[in-house]
Design an enzyme around this catalytic site. Sequence first.
Site, PDB file in Angstrom:
ATOM      1  N   GLU A  32       0.875  -1.176   0.000  1.00 46.73           N
ATOM      2  CA  GLU A  32       0.000   0.000   0.000  1.00 46.73           C
ATOM      3  C   GLU A  32       0.912   1.226   0.000  1.00 46.73           C
ATOM      4  O   GLU A  32       1.714   1.392   0.920  1.00 46.73           O
ATOM      5  CB  GLU A  32      -0.882  -0.041   1.249  1.00 46.73           C
ATOM      6  CG  GLU A  32      -1.810   1.121   1.433  1.00 46.73           C
ATOM      7  CD  GLU A  32      -2.530   1.051   2.775  1.00 46.73           C
ATOM      8  OE1 GLU A  32      -2.922   2.121   3.282  1.00 46.73           O
ATOM      9  OE2 GLU A  32      -2.678  -0.061   3.334  1.00 46.73           O
ATOM     10  N   ASP A  43      -3.913   9.616   9.545  1.00 47.48           N
ATOM     11  CA  ASP A  43      -2.578   9.110   9.849  1.00 47.48           C
ATOM     12  C   ASP A  43      -2.086   9.586  11.207  1.00 47.48           C
ATOM     13  O   ASP A  43      -2.276  10.748  11.591  1.00 47.48           O
ATOM     14  CB  ASP A  43      -1.589   9.557   8.767  1.00 47.48           C
ATOM     15  CG  ASP A  43      -1.901   8.929   7.421  1.00 47.48           C
ATOM     16  OD1 ASP A  43      -2.238   7.727   7.412  1.00 47.48           O
ATOM     17  OD2 ASP A  43      -1.825   9.618   6.393  1.00 47.48           O
TER      18      ASP A  43
END
Length: 233
Positions: A32, A43
Amino acid sequence: MRGIYLAGGYPETGTFRKCFGAVVNNGFDFVEIGIPFNDPTADGPVIARAIHASLESGMTPAKVMDEILSLGGASIKKYVMTYANIIYSYGMKEFSERMAGCLDGVIIPDLPNRMTPLFYDSGFDIPIVPFATLESRESDIEIMNRSESGIIYFIGVRGITGSKSDFTSPELLEKIRMIREHTDKKVIIGFGIKTDDDARQALTIGDGYVVGTEAVLRQKDPAALNDYLASLG
Protein backbone atom coordinates in the site's frame (compact mmCIF):
# COMPACT_ATOMS: atom_id res chain seq x y z
CA MET A 1 -2.98 -11.78 2.62
CA ARG A 2 -0.07 -9.88 4.15
CA GLY A 3 0.57 -6.26 3.26
CA ILE A 4 2.89 -3.37 4.06
CA TYR A 5 2.27 0.36 3.83
CA LEU A 6 5.09 2.56 2.52
CA ALA A 7 5.07 6.35 2.34
CA GLY A 8 5.49 7.18 -1.34
CA GLY A 9 8.90 8.56 -2.26
CA TYR A 10 10.08 8.68 1.37
CA PRO A 11 12.73 9.58 2.36
CA GLU A 12 13.79 9.82 -1.29
CA THR A 13 13.31 7.78 -4.43
CA GLY A 14 16.31 5.45 -4.15
CA THR A 15 15.57 4.42 -0.57
CA PHE A 16 11.88 4.04 -1.29
CA ARG A 17 12.66 1.63 -4.12
CA LYS A 18 14.92 -0.45 -1.84
CA CYS A 19 12.11 -0.61 0.72
CA PHE A 20 9.67 -1.70 -1.96
CA GLY A 21 12.14 -4.41 -2.95
CA ALA A 22 12.34 -5.59 0.67
CA VAL A 23 8.56 -5.99 0.77
CA VAL A 24 8.60 -8.02 -2.45
CA ASN A 25 11.58 -10.14 -1.39
CA ASN A 26 9.93 -11.05 1.92
CA GLY A 27 6.97 -12.57 0.15
CA PHE A 28 4.24 -10.11 1.06
CA ASP A 29 1.06 -10.24 -1.00
CA PHE A 30 0.50 -6.52 -1.45
CA VAL A 31 1.98 -3.10 -0.86
CA GLU A 32 0.00 0.00 0.00
CA ILE A 33 1.72 3.17 -1.18
CA GLY A 34 0.75 6.48 0.36
CA ILE A 35 0.50 9.51 -1.93
CA PRO A 36 1.47 12.58 0.13
CA PHE A 37 -1.23 14.99 1.25
CA ASN A 38 -0.73 18.06 3.46
CA ASP A 39 -3.60 17.16 5.80
CA PRO A 40 -3.39 13.39 6.38
CA THR A 41 -6.28 13.19 8.86
CA ALA A 42 -6.32 9.39 9.25
CA ASP A 43 -2.58 9.11 9.85
CA GLY A 44 -0.81 9.02 13.17
CA PRO A 45 2.30 11.09 13.94
CA VAL A 46 4.86 8.69 12.42
CA ILE A 47 3.21 8.47 9.02
CA ALA A 48 2.17 12.13 9.09
CA ARG A 49 5.80 13.18 9.70
CA ALA A 50 6.98 10.98 6.82
CA ILE A 51 4.34 12.42 4.51
CA HIS A 52 5.24 16.00 5.43
CA ALA A 53 8.97 15.26 5.03
CA SER A 54 8.23 13.81 1.61
CA LEU A 55 6.35 16.97 0.61
CA GLU A 56 9.09 19.22 1.96
CA SER A 57 11.69 17.35 -0.10
CA GLY A 58 9.76 18.19 -3.27
CA MET A 59 7.76 15.00 -3.67
CA THR A 60 4.36 15.52 -5.31
CA PRO A 61 1.42 13.23 -6.07
CA ALA A 62 2.43 13.20 -9.74
CA LYS A 63 5.99 12.17 -8.87
CA VAL A 64 4.76 9.36 -6.62
CA MET A 65 2.49 8.21 -9.43
CA ASP A 66 5.52 8.19 -11.76
CA GLU A 67 7.41 6.12 -9.20
CA ILE A 68 4.59 3.59 -8.88
CA LEU A 69 4.38 3.25 -12.65
CA SER A 70 8.15 2.71 -12.84
CA LEU A 71 7.92 -0.24 -10.44
CA GLY A 72 6.48 -2.24 -13.31
CA GLY A 73 4.83 -5.61 -13.02
CA ALA A 74 6.43 -6.80 -9.81
CA SER A 75 4.87 -9.99 -8.44
CA ILE A 76 2.89 -8.15 -5.79
CA LYS A 77 -0.45 -6.40 -5.70
CA LYS A 78 -0.24 -2.62 -5.49
CA TYR A 79 -2.72 -0.29 -3.83
CA VAL A 80 -2.59 3.47 -3.44
CA MET A 81 -3.68 5.15 -0.22
CA THR A 82 -4.54 8.81 -0.62
CA TYR A 83 -7.24 11.35 0.04
CA ALA A 84 -10.20 12.28 -2.09
CA ASN A 85 -8.96 15.80 -2.84
CA ILE A 86 -5.74 14.48 -4.41
CA ILE A 87 -7.67 12.43 -6.96
CA TYR A 88 -10.31 15.12 -7.42
CA SER A 89 -7.67 17.80 -8.04
CA TYR A 90 -5.73 15.63 -10.47
CA GLY A 91 -8.93 14.69 -12.26
CA MET A 92 -10.79 11.49 -11.48
CA LYS A 93 -10.85 10.22 -15.04
CA GLU A 94 -7.26 11.37 -15.68
CA PHE A 95 -5.98 9.62 -12.53
CA SER A 96 -7.82 6.46 -13.51
CA GLU A 97 -6.57 6.46 -17.09
CA ARG A 98 -3.00 6.91 -15.91
CA MET A 99 -2.94 4.41 -13.04
CA ALA A 100 -5.55 1.73 -13.77
CA GLY A 101 -3.07 -0.57 -15.49
CA CYS A 102 -0.81 -0.99 -12.47
CA LEU A 103 -3.10 -0.71 -9.44
CA ASP A 104 -5.31 -3.32 -7.86
CA GLY A 105 -7.26 -0.67 -5.97
CA VAL A 106 -7.24 2.67 -4.20
CA ILE A 107 -7.84 3.30 -0.50
CA ILE A 108 -9.44 6.68 0.23
CA PRO A 109 -9.96 7.05 4.01
CA ASP A 110 -11.95 10.29 3.83
CA LEU A 111 -14.39 8.98 1.22
CA PRO A 112 -17.54 7.41 2.73
CA ASN A 113 -18.47 4.11 1.08
CA ARG A 114 -21.81 5.54 -0.02
CA MET A 115 -20.03 8.31 -1.96
CA THR A 116 -17.96 6.08 -4.26
CA PRO A 117 -20.55 6.27 -7.10
CA LEU A 118 -19.59 9.93 -7.50
CA PHE A 119 -16.10 8.80 -8.49
CA TYR A 120 -17.30 6.06 -10.82
CA ASP A 121 -19.82 8.39 -12.46
CA SER A 122 -16.93 10.76 -13.22
CA GLY A 123 -14.97 8.15 -15.16
CA PHE A 124 -12.98 6.58 -12.32
CA ASP A 125 -12.28 2.95 -13.24
CA ILE A 126 -10.09 1.60 -10.43
CA PRO A 127 -11.68 -0.46 -7.63
CA ILE A 128 -12.16 1.65 -4.50
CA VAL A 129 -11.47 -0.44 -1.40
CA PRO A 130 -14.38 -0.14 1.04
CA PHE A 131 -13.81 0.51 4.72
CA ALA A 132 -15.43 -1.30 7.62
CA THR A 133 -15.18 -0.19 11.24
CA LEU A 134 -16.39 -1.23 14.66
CA GLU A 135 -19.49 0.84 13.92
CA SER A 136 -20.36 -0.83 10.59
CA ARG A 137 -23.85 -2.31 10.27
CA GLU A 138 -25.28 -4.97 7.97
CA SER A 139 -26.72 -2.22 5.76
CA ASP A 140 -23.22 -0.77 5.39
CA ILE A 141 -21.89 -4.13 4.24
CA GLU A 142 -24.51 -4.23 1.49
CA ILE A 143 -22.91 -1.03 0.12
CA MET A 144 -19.42 -2.53 0.47
CA ASN A 145 -20.48 -5.57 -1.54
CA ARG A 146 -21.19 -3.34 -4.55
CA SER A 147 -17.48 -2.50 -4.80
CA GLU A 148 -15.38 -4.29 -7.41
CA SER A 149 -12.57 -4.52 -4.87
CA GLY A 150 -11.75 -8.03 -3.69
CA ILE A 151 -10.91 -6.80 -0.19
CA ILE A 152 -12.49 -4.83 2.64
CA TYR A 153 -10.19 -2.72 4.79
CA PHE A 154 -11.23 -3.25 8.41
CA ILE A 155 -10.13 -0.55 10.84
CA GLY A 156 -9.73 -2.47 14.07
CA VAL A 157 -9.30 0.53 16.38
CA ARG A 158 -11.05 3.78 17.11
CA GLY A 159 -8.31 6.24 16.29
CA ILE A 160 -5.48 6.93 13.89
CA THR A 161 -2.67 4.84 12.46
CA GLY A 162 -0.22 3.72 15.09
CA SER A 163 -2.92 2.91 17.65
CA LYS A 164 -2.86 -0.46 19.40
CA SER A 165 -5.50 -3.10 18.64
CA ASP A 166 -6.93 -5.60 21.10
CA PHE A 167 -7.43 -8.69 18.97
CA THR A 168 -9.24 -10.49 21.80
CA SER A 169 -11.91 -7.80 22.16
CA PRO A 170 -15.39 -9.42 21.98
CA GLU A 171 -16.65 -6.33 20.14
CA LEU A 172 -13.95 -6.63 17.47
CA LEU A 173 -14.38 -10.40 17.08
CA GLU A 174 -18.15 -10.10 16.76
CA LYS A 175 -17.86 -7.32 14.18
CA ILE A 176 -15.44 -9.31 12.02
CA ARG A 177 -17.72 -12.36 12.30
CA MET A 178 -20.67 -10.26 11.12
CA ILE A 179 -18.72 -8.79 8.21
CA ARG A 180 -17.41 -12.16 7.04
CA GLU A 181 -20.91 -13.61 7.28
CA HIS A 182 -22.25 -11.03 4.84
CA THR A 183 -19.50 -10.77 2.24
CA ASP A 184 -17.25 -12.95 0.11
CA LYS A 185 -14.56 -10.26 0.09
CA LYS A 186 -11.38 -10.78 2.07
CA VAL A 187 -11.28 -8.82 5.34
CA ILE A 188 -7.90 -7.13 5.74
CA ILE A 189 -7.15 -5.75 9.20
CA GLY A 190 -5.40 -2.40 9.30
CA PHE A 191 -4.30 -0.16 12.18
CA GLY A 192 -2.66 -1.71 15.24
CA ILE A 193 -0.41 -4.40 13.71
CA LYS A 194 3.02 -3.99 15.26
CA THR A 195 4.54 -7.34 16.20
CA ASP A 196 4.74 -10.88 14.89
CA ASP A 197 2.18 -11.84 17.52
CA ASP A 198 -0.19 -9.11 16.29
CA ALA A 199 0.22 -10.36 12.73
CA ARG A 200 -0.52 -13.95 13.68
CA GLN A 201 -3.59 -12.94 15.68
CA ALA A 202 -4.86 -10.85 12.77
CA LEU A 203 -4.54 -13.86 10.47
CA THR A 204 -6.61 -16.01 12.84
CA ILE A 205 -9.57 -13.60 12.89
CA GLY A 206 -9.39 -12.06 9.40
CA ASP A 207 -8.08 -12.83 5.96
CA GLY A 208 -5.00 -10.64 6.20
CA TYR A 209 -3.37 -7.55 7.61
CA VAL A 210 -1.44 -4.44 6.65
CA VAL A 211 1.38 -2.92 8.70
CA GLY A 212 1.89 0.82 8.42
CA THR A 213 3.51 2.74 11.27
CA GLU A 214 6.12 0.13 12.18
CA ALA A 215 7.20 -0.14 8.55
CA VAL A 216 7.43 3.63 8.03
CA LEU A 217 9.48 3.93 11.24
CA ARG A 218 12.15 1.87 9.46
CA GLN A 219 11.73 3.28 5.96
CA LYS A 220 14.90 5.40 6.18
CA ASP A 221 16.91 2.20 6.69
CA PRO A 222 16.02 -0.54 4.17
CA ALA A 223 18.16 -3.11 6.02
CA ALA A 224 16.28 -2.49 9.27
CA LEU A 225 12.99 -2.67 7.41
CA ASN A 226 14.04 -5.95 5.80
CA ASP A 227 14.86 -7.45 9.21
CA TYR A 228 11.50 -6.29 10.58
CA LEU A 229 9.58 -7.71 7.64
CA ALA A 230 11.36 -11.04 8.01
CA SER A 231 10.15 -11.18 11.63
CA LEU A 232 6.46 -10.96 10.76
CA GLY A 233 4.34 -14.10 10.46
